[in-house]
Scaffold this motif. Structure first.
Motif, PDB file in Angstrom:
ATOM      1  N   ILE A   1      -9.174 -39.899  -5.323  1.00 23.89           N
ATOM      2  CA  ILE A   1      -7.767 -39.547  -5.170  1.00 23.89           C
ATOM      3  C   ILE A   1      -7.325 -38.821  -6.434  1.00 23.89           C
ATOM      4  CG2 ILE A   1      -5.423 -40.443  -4.832  1.00 23.89           C
ATOM      5  CD1 ILE A   1      -7.213 -40.907  -2.414  1.00 23.89           C
ATOM      6  N   VAL A   2      -6.671 -37.675  -6.266  1.00 25.61           N
ATOM      7  CA  VAL A   2      -6.178 -36.889  -7.399  1.00 25.61           C
ATOM      8  C   VAL A   2      -4.705 -36.564  -7.169  1.00 25.61           C
ATOM      9  CG1 VAL A   2      -8.423 -35.867  -7.951  1.00 25.61           C
ATOM     10  CG2 VAL A   2      -6.940 -34.720  -6.339  1.00 25.61           C
ATOM     11  N   ASP A   3      -4.007 -36.298  -8.270  1.00 28.72           N
ATOM     12  CA  ASP A   3      -2.632 -35.816  -8.180  1.00 28.72           C
ATOM     13  C   ASP A   3      -2.435 -34.734  -9.227  1.00 28.72           C
ATOM     14  OD1 ASP A   3      -2.559 -37.299 -10.508  1.00 28.72           O
ATOM     15  OD2 ASP A   3      -0.735 -38.375 -10.002  1.00 28.72           O
ATOM     16  N   PHE A   4      -1.380 -33.971  -9.063  1.00 29.95           N
ATOM     17  CA  PHE A   4      -1.125 -32.829  -9.925  1.00 29.95           C
ATOM     18  C   PHE A   4       0.302 -32.909 -10.444  1.00 29.95           C
ATOM     19  CE2 PHE A   4      -4.098 -31.686  -6.587  1.00 29.95           C
ATOM     20  CZ  PHE A   4      -5.186 -31.269  -7.333  1.00 29.95           C
ATOM     21  N   SER A   5       0.464 -32.683 -11.740  1.00 27.92           N
ATOM     22  CA  SER A   5       1.799 -32.763 -12.320  1.00 27.92           C
ATOM     23  C   SER A   5       2.354 -31.393 -12.686  1.00 27.92           C
ATOM     24  CB  SER A   5       1.780 -33.660 -13.556  1.00 27.92           C
ATOM     25  OG  SER A   5       0.885 -33.142 -14.507  1.00 27.92           O
ATOM     26  N   ASP A   6       1.498 -30.399 -12.846  1.00 28.48           N
ATOM     27  CA  ASP A   6       1.954 -29.077 -13.268  1.00 28.48           C
ATOM     28  C   ASP A   6       1.284 -28.030 -12.389  1.00 28.48           C
ATOM     29  OD1 ASP A   6       3.149 -27.052 -14.654  1.00 28.48           O
ATOM     30  OD2 ASP A   6       1.776 -27.128 -16.344  1.00 28.48           O
ATOM     31  N   MET A   7       1.898 -27.740 -11.262  1.00 28.86           N
ATOM     32  CA  MET A   7       1.297 -26.828 -10.285  1.00 28.86           C
ATOM     33  C   MET A   7       2.084 -25.537 -10.179  1.00 28.86           C
ATOM     34  SD  MET A   7      -1.389 -28.141  -8.787  1.00 28.86           S
ATOM     35  CE  MET A   7      -1.500 -27.274  -7.261  1.00 28.86           C
ATOM     36  N   TYR A   8       1.388 -24.474  -9.836  1.00 27.20           N
ATOM     37  CA  TYR A   8       2.022 -23.215  -9.488  1.00 27.20           C
ATOM     38  C   TYR A   8       1.403 -22.732  -8.198  1.00 27.20           C
ATOM     39  CZ  TYR A   8       3.760 -18.545  -9.406  1.00 27.20           C
ATOM     40  OH  TYR A   8       4.383 -17.402  -9.007  1.00 27.20           O
ATOM     41  N   PRO A   9       2.113 -22.470  -7.162  1.00 26.80           N
ATOM     42  CA  PRO A   9       3.574 -22.594  -7.077  1.00 26.80           C
ATOM     43  C   PRO A   9       3.998 -24.056  -7.094  1.00 26.80           C
ATOM     44  CG  PRO A   9       2.674 -22.084  -4.930  1.00 26.80           C
ATOM     45  CD  PRO A   9       1.528 -22.061  -5.897  1.00 26.80           C
ATOM     46  N   GLU A  10       5.247 -24.300  -7.459  1.00 25.98           N
ATOM     47  CA  GLU A  10       5.747 -25.661  -7.571  1.00 25.98           C
ATOM     48  C   GLU A  10       5.940 -26.333  -6.218  1.00 25.98           C
ATOM     49  OE1 GLU A  10       9.230 -25.599  -9.971  1.00 25.98           O
ATOM     50  OE2 GLU A  10       8.185 -24.777 -11.692  1.00 25.98           O
ATOM     51  N   LYS A  11       6.190 -25.538  -5.188  1.00 26.74           N
ATOM     52  CA  LYS A  11       6.407 -26.087  -3.842  1.00 26.74           C
ATOM     53  C   LYS A  11       5.596 -25.292  -2.831  1.00 26.74           C
ATOM     54  CE  LYS A  11      11.047 -27.842  -4.522  1.00 26.74           C
ATOM     55  NZ  LYS A  11      12.386 -27.932  -3.957  1.00 26.74           N
ATOM     56  N   ILE A  12       5.241 -25.960  -1.755  1.00 28.67           N
ATOM     57  CA  ILE A  12       4.598 -25.302  -0.626  1.00 28.67           C
ATOM     58  C   ILE A  12       5.310 -25.782   0.636  1.00 28.67           C
ATOM     59  CG2 ILE A  12       2.785 -27.042  -0.413  1.00 28.67           C
ATOM     60  CD1 ILE A  12       0.922 -24.742   0.431  1.00 28.67           C
ATOM     61  N   PHE A  13       5.751 -24.868   1.459  1.00 22.90           N
ATOM     62  CA  PHE A  13       6.525 -25.186   2.660  1.00 22.90           C
ATOM     63  C   PHE A  13       7.708 -26.083   2.310  1.00 22.90           C
ATOM     64  CE2 PHE A  13       2.118 -24.610   4.266  1.00 22.90           C
ATOM     65  CZ  PHE A  13       2.337 -23.400   4.906  1.00 22.90           C
ATOM     66  N   ALA A  14       8.384 -25.784   1.190  1.00 25.62           N
ATOM     67  CA  ALA A  14       9.554 -26.519   0.690  1.00 25.62           C
ATOM     68  C   ALA A  14       9.234 -27.956   0.301  1.00 25.62           C
ATOM     69  CB  ALA A  14      10.687 -26.483   1.707  1.00 25.62           C
ATOM     70  N   LYS A  15       7.967 -28.278   0.047  1.00 25.67           N
ATOM     71  CA  LYS A  15       7.554 -29.617  -0.354  1.00 25.67           C
ATOM     72  C   LYS A  15       6.946 -29.542  -1.749  1.00 25.67           C
ATOM     73  CE  LYS A  15       4.960 -33.566   1.281  1.00 25.67           C
ATOM     74  NZ  LYS A  15       4.168 -34.121   2.369  1.00 25.67           N
ATOM     75  N   SER A  16       7.419 -30.385  -2.653  1.00 22.16           N
ATOM     76  CA  SER A  16       6.950 -30.401  -4.030  1.00 22.16           C
ATOM     77  C   SER A  16       5.613 -31.122  -4.143  1.00 22.16           C
ATOM     78  CB  SER A  16       7.983 -31.104  -4.906  1.00 22.16           C
ATOM     79  OG  SER A  16       7.497 -31.272  -6.211  1.00 22.16           O
ATOM     80  N   PHE A  17       4.801 -30.729  -5.125  1.00 25.03           N
ATOM     81  CA  PHE A  17       3.531 -31.400  -5.394  1.00 25.03           C
ATOM     82  C   PHE A  17       3.718 -32.669  -6.228  1.00 25.03           C
ATOM     83  CE2 PHE A  17       1.859 -27.139  -4.540  1.00 25.03           C
ATOM     84  CZ  PHE A  17       0.784 -27.447  -3.740  1.00 25.03           C
ATOM     85  N   THR A  18       4.908 -32.870  -6.805  1.00 22.76           N
ATOM     86  CA  THR A  18       5.168 -34.027  -7.652  1.00 22.76           C
ATOM     87  C   THR A  18       5.037 -35.318  -6.855  1.00 22.76           C
ATOM     88  OG1 THR A  18       6.705 -32.690  -8.931  1.00 22.76           O
ATOM     89  CG2 THR A  18       6.837 -35.071  -9.229  1.00 22.76           C
ATOM     90  N   ASN A  19       4.295 -36.263  -7.386  1.00 13.42           N
ATOM     91  CA  ASN A  19       4.082 -37.583  -6.779  1.00 13.42           C
ATOM     92  C   ASN A  19       3.370 -37.536  -5.432  1.00 13.42           C
ATOM     93  OD1 ASN A  19       5.332 -38.846  -8.952  1.00 13.42           O
ATOM     94  ND2 ASN A  19       7.344 -38.627  -8.031  1.00 13.42           N
TER      95      ASN A  19
END
Length: 68
Positions: free
Chosen positions: A24-42
């Motif tokens: 399991i991985v997560d990302f805190s600093d992504m570009y683009p910040e959102k995809i389909f209006a959904k944030s990668f945070t948490n």
């Protein structure tokens, strides 16, 4: 069901080469910040495939849930 995000990435940093399928991985600093209006945070992703070659690692991952 609800649509899930699928991502792929190429890693060239050797400190991340210990990843494996099912991790399991997560990302805190992504570009683009959102995809389909959904944030990668948490958002947690599970690695579904890995390709290794000398000096690089390529993986695919699928959204599995949120981190609370």
């Amino acid at each position: 069901g609800e649509p899930k995000i699928e991502i792929s990435a190429d890693l060239i940093n050797y400190k991340f080469f210990n990843l494996d399928i099912g991790d399991i991985v997560d990302f805190s600093d992504m570009y683009p910040e959102k995809i389909f209006a959904k944030s990668f945070t948490n958002v947690a992703f599970m690695i579904t495939s890995i390709q290794r070659k000398l000096g690089a690692l390529k993986f695919k991952a699928r959204e599995v849930g949120t981190i609370s």
